[in-house]
Scaffold this active site. Sequence first.
Site, short mmCIF file in Angstrom:
data_model
loop_
_atom_site.label_atom_id
_atom_site.label_comp_id
_atom_site.label_asym_id
_atom_site.label_seq_id
_atom_site.Cartn_x
_atom_site.Cartn_y
_atom_site.Cartn_z
N ASP A 8 1.57 8.49 -14.92
CA ASP A 8 2.41 7.67 -14.07
C ASP A 8 3.72 7.46 -14.83
O ASP A 8 3.80 7.76 -16.03
CB ASP A 8 1.71 6.34 -13.80
CG ASP A 8 2.54 5.39 -12.95
OD1 ASP A 8 3.24 5.88 -12.04
OD2 ASP A 8 2.49 4.18 -13.19
N LEU A 9 4.73 6.94 -14.17
CA LEU A 9 6.02 6.73 -14.83
C LEU A 9 6.24 5.26 -15.21
O LEU A 9 6.28 4.91 -16.38
CB LEU A 9 7.15 7.21 -13.91
CG LEU A 9 8.57 7.02 -14.41
CD1 LEU A 9 8.80 7.81 -15.70
CD2 LEU A 9 9.58 7.45 -13.34
N ASP A 10 6.37 4.40 -14.20
CA ASP A 10 6.66 2.99 -14.45
C ASP A 10 5.49 2.29 -15.12
O ASP A 10 4.37 2.30 -14.62
CB ASP A 10 6.99 2.27 -13.13
CG ASP A 10 8.31 2.76 -12.54
OD1 ASP A 10 9.14 3.24 -13.31
OD2 ASP A 10 8.48 2.66 -11.31
N THR A 16 10.31 0.27 -15.63
CA THR A 16 11.31 -0.07 -14.62
C THR A 16 10.69 -0.94 -13.53
O THR A 16 11.35 -1.25 -12.54
CB THR A 16 11.94 1.18 -13.98
OG1 THR A 16 10.92 1.92 -13.30
CG2 THR A 16 12.58 2.07 -15.03
N LYS A 45 3.07 -3.10 -7.83
CA LYS A 45 3.00 -2.07 -8.85
C LYS A 45 2.24 -0.85 -8.34
O LYS A 45 1.14 -0.96 -7.83
CB LYS A 45 2.32 -2.60 -10.12
CG LYS A 45 3.24 -3.43 -11.01
CD LYS A 45 2.53 -3.79 -12.31
CE LYS A 45 3.44 -4.55 -13.25
NZ LYS A 45 2.74 -4.88 -14.51
N GLY A 46 2.86 0.33 -8.50
CA GLY A 46 2.20 1.57 -8.14
C GLY A 46 2.34 1.97 -6.69
O GLY A 46 1.97 3.08 -6.31
N ARG A 49 7.66 3.08 -1.87
CA ARG A 49 8.73 2.22 -1.36
C ARG A 49 8.35 1.60 -0.01
O ARG A 49 8.47 0.39 0.20
CB ARG A 49 10.00 3.04 -1.24
CG ARG A 49 11.29 2.25 -1.23
CD ARG A 49 12.46 3.21 -1.12
NE ARG A 49 12.49 4.16 -2.22
CZ ARG A 49 13.20 5.29 -2.21
NH1 ARG A 49 13.90 5.62 -1.15
NH2 ARG A 49 13.19 6.09 -3.26
N SER A 116 4.21 10.03 -10.07
CA SER A 116 4.81 8.72 -9.84
C SER A 116 5.11 8.51 -8.37
O SER A 116 5.49 9.44 -7.66
CB SER A 116 6.12 8.61 -10.64
OG SER A 116 6.82 7.44 -10.28
N ALA A 117 4.93 7.27 -7.92
CA ALA A 117 5.27 6.94 -6.53
C ALA A 117 6.78 6.85 -6.34
O ALA A 117 7.27 6.83 -5.22
CB ALA A 117 4.64 5.60 -6.15
N ASN A 120 12.67 8.35 -7.40
CA ASN A 120 13.74 8.49 -8.39
C ASN A 120 13.20 9.03 -9.71
O ASN A 120 13.90 9.01 -10.72
CB ASN A 120 14.39 7.12 -8.64
CG ASN A 120 15.01 6.54 -7.39
OD1 ASN A 120 15.91 7.12 -6.81
ND2 ASN A 120 14.51 5.40 -6.97
N LYS A 147 -0.48 5.97 -3.34
CA LYS A 147 -1.55 5.32 -4.08
C LYS A 147 -1.99 4.05 -3.34
O LYS A 147 -1.14 3.37 -2.76
CB LYS A 147 -1.07 4.95 -5.49
CG LYS A 147 -0.57 6.15 -6.29
CD LYS A 147 0.09 5.72 -7.59
CE LYS A 147 0.70 6.91 -8.32
NZ LYS A 147 1.37 6.52 -9.57
N GLU A 171 -2.42 5.42 -16.03
CA GLU A 171 -1.77 4.47 -15.14
C GLU A 171 -1.77 3.06 -15.71
O GLU A 171 -2.58 2.75 -16.59
CB GLU A 171 -2.52 4.44 -13.79
CG GLU A 171 -2.19 5.56 -12.84
CD GLU A 171 -0.98 5.25 -11.97
OE1 GLU A 171 -0.41 4.15 -12.13
OE2 GLU A 171 -0.62 6.10 -11.15
N ASP A 172 -0.89 2.22 -15.16
CA ASP A 172 -0.88 0.81 -15.55
C ASP A 172 -1.18 -0.11 -14.39
O ASP A 172 -1.25 -1.33 -14.59
CB ASP A 172 0.48 0.44 -16.15
CG ASP A 172 1.55 0.28 -15.08
OD1 ASP A 172 1.64 1.16 -14.20
OD2 ASP A 172 2.31 -0.71 -15.13
#
Length: 228
Positions: A8-10, A16, A45-46, A49, A116-117, A120, A147, A171-172
Amino acid sequence: MIKAFIFDLDGVITDTAHLHFKAWKWLASEKFGIVIDENMHEQLKGLSRMDSLEKILTIHHLNQKYTVKEKVELTTTKNLYYRKLISDITPRDILPGIVELLEEIKGSSYKLALASASKNAIAILKSLDLFQSFDFIADAAIVKKGKPAPDIYLLAAKGLSVAPENCIGIEDAVSGIQSIKHAHMFAVGVGDKRLLHEADYVVSKTEALTLPNMMQAWNNSLVKKKTD
């Protein structure tokens, strides 16, 4: 046999999530005249948008007030504000231990993908100077369901040409862990073990993420399955 790691990214590579929340908080105040609190921060989170917007609107009984077109416009407005917030991201914003972990994974001949969801994601990776580290980046814009559905992790595995059962996902967020598990992958969580209890292995901080520890956890899970 593990052949790939899907990140995952964030909250895993960079943080972010607080900027996402700041953008949603701004949108909620400017467009809906409401205040969203920190409890909402965890719930978003996750999520994609649109799913984030739907959750905010539903909780505040505003879901029927906006058309699909208006909702798309609202998410676009939020994203424009968010992009302003992330414009100053640099490699200094990479979370502790992640650069070393990615290098160790690549150096051990495992494949790397991003799931990542965030639409960006590519722009953020380029700002972090990590774009070239990944063999495949799953496009959140083309998956049917976000997700906790498994779609984006399955897309990442397919993009790497690796079977899902041969992947470890990291993931977080609760929805992210559920996405990994629904994809039938080994799930590694970063954060509160009580919240991420569905994960197969959890560390409290990114600096505790190491290749040997994750592989040991995976091996332990195999032994447990054989003895159960």
